[in-house]
Design a protein around this motif. Sequence first.
Motif, short mmCIF file in Angstrom:
data_model
loop_
_atom_site.label_atom_id
_atom_site.label_comp_id
_atom_site.label_asym_id
_atom_site.label_seq_id
_atom_site.Cartn_x
_atom_site.Cartn_y
_atom_site.Cartn_z
N VAL A 4 -4.15 -2.67 20.97
CA VAL A 4 -5.08 -2.05 19.42
C VAL A 4 -6.42 -2.64 19.38
O VAL A 4 -6.45 -3.62 19.46
N LEU A 5 -6.66 -1.64 18.51
CA LEU A 5 -8.49 -1.83 18.33
C LEU A 5 -8.42 -1.69 17.15
O LEU A 5 -7.95 -1.60 16.00
N VAL A 6 -9.57 -2.88 16.53
CA VAL A 6 -10.05 -2.88 15.34
C VAL A 6 -10.18 -1.22 14.87
O VAL A 6 -9.53 -1.15 13.35
N THR A 7 -10.83 -0.24 15.23
CA THR A 7 -9.91 1.19 14.45
C THR A 7 -8.52 1.41 14.48
O THR A 7 -8.89 2.03 13.53
N ASP A 8 -8.11 0.89 15.21
CA ASP A 8 -6.62 1.20 15.30
C ASP A 8 -6.74 0.05 13.64
O ASP A 8 -5.63 1.34 12.66
N LEU A 9 -6.61 -0.64 13.34
CA LEU A 9 -5.89 -1.12 12.39
C LEU A 9 -7.12 -0.63 10.79
O LEU A 9 -6.28 -0.88 9.99
N LEU A 10 -7.86 -0.59 10.98
CA LEU A 10 -8.96 0.51 10.11
C LEU A 10 -7.99 1.75 9.45
O LEU A 10 -7.53 1.93 8.24
N ALA A 11 -7.68 2.14 10.72
CA ALA A 11 -6.48 3.89 10.37
C ALA A 11 -5.58 3.20 9.57
O ALA A 11 -5.19 4.12 8.03
N VAL A 12 -4.95 2.33 9.81
CA VAL A 12 -3.76 1.67 8.85
C VAL A 12 -4.19 1.85 7.85
O VAL A 12 -3.19 1.79 7.06
N ALA A 13 -4.99 0.78 7.71
CA ALA A 13 -5.22 0.32 6.05
C ALA A 13 -5.72 1.53 5.17
O ALA A 13 -5.50 1.12 4.05
N GLU A 14 -6.46 2.62 6.04
CA GLU A 14 -6.88 3.41 5.14
C GLU A 14 -5.19 4.21 4.60
O GLU A 14 -5.30 4.45 3.60
N ALA A 15 -4.43 4.66 5.64
CA ALA A 15 -4.05 4.74 5.67
C ALA A 15 -2.25 4.52 3.94
O ALA A 15 -1.90 4.73 4.02
N LEU A 16 -2.14 3.07 4.00
CA LEU A 16 -1.83 2.72 3.80
C LEU A 16 -1.90 2.74 1.65
O LEU A 16 -1.09 2.32 1.47
N CYS A 17 -3.62 2.68 2.18
CA CYS A 17 -3.87 2.34 0.23
C CYS A 17 -3.76 3.83 -0.72
O CYS A 17 -3.90 3.66 -1.00
N GLY A 18 -3.44 4.70 0.87
CA GLY A 18 -3.11 5.58 -0.12
C GLY A 18 -1.46 5.96 -0.09
O GLY A 18 -0.77 7.06 -0.34
N VAL A 19 -0.73 5.09 -0.37
CA VAL A 19 0.83 5.16 -0.18
C VAL A 19 0.98 3.65 -1.50
O VAL A 19 0.47 2.67 -1.60
N PRO A 20 2.33 3.85 -2.22
CA PRO A 20 2.41 3.40 -3.05
C PRO A 20 2.35 1.50 -3.08
O PRO A 20 2.93 1.56 -1.96
N ALA A 21 2.08 -0.28 -3.57
CA ALA A 21 2.23 -0.32 -2.89
C ALA A 21 3.10 -0.94 -2.54
O ALA A 21 3.55 -1.34 -1.73
N ASP A 22 4.72 -0.71 -3.29
CA ASP A 22 6.16 -1.00 -3.14
C ASP A 22 6.47 -0.26 -1.95
O ASP A 22 7.27 -0.38 -1.07
N ARG A 23 6.14 0.65 -1.30
CA ARG A 23 6.38 2.06 0.20
C ARG A 23 5.57 1.32 1.10
O ARG A 23 5.03 1.15 2.34
N ARG A 24 4.04 0.29 0.87
CA ARG A 24 3.00 -0.19 1.91
C ARG A 24 3.57 -0.92 3.29
O ARG A 24 3.83 -0.65 4.64
N ALA A 25 4.95 -1.60 3.44
CA ALA A 25 5.16 -2.20 3.99
C ALA A 25 5.81 -1.86 4.79
O ALA A 25 6.01 -1.74 6.00
N ALA A 26 7.34 -0.70 3.99
CA ALA A 26 7.58 0.10 5.61
C ALA A 26 7.42 1.12 5.91
O ALA A 26 6.91 2.26 6.80
N CYS A 27 5.90 1.89 5.22
CA CYS A 27 5.04 2.36 5.86
C CYS A 27 4.16 1.57 7.44
O CYS A 27 4.04 3.08 7.97
#
Length: 103
Positions: A4-27
């Motif tokens: 895992v690189l920092v860019t991977d964590l950034l990509a995950v965070a960006e994707a999670l921002c587009g998901v409703p807060a109550d679905r983020r953990a599952a996503c």
Amino acid sequence: MRPVLVTDLLAVAEALCGVPADRRAACAQDILERAEIADRFRKRTGRRHPLWGIGTLASAVGPTGAGPRPAAGDYDFLACLSLGADALRAHRLERARMSGRVR
């Protein structure tokens, strides 16, 4: 899963921002599982997984998963970055427990 690189964590965070807060953990869990599946596929076949890439978190997010990058100090982005990192930590700990490396 690939290293895992920092860019991977950034990509995950960006994707999670587009998901409703109550679905983020599952996503976040879904992304981690897709990266694991893709990496196993890559190791077995020598090819990238047709949907989830090469086994990195960034490739498991997919090309349509990440939205525009929010500002680094954006509260929601920081919350998603933290959630992604926490999910990765829990995933790694669970895998270590399953392999007998941690009790």
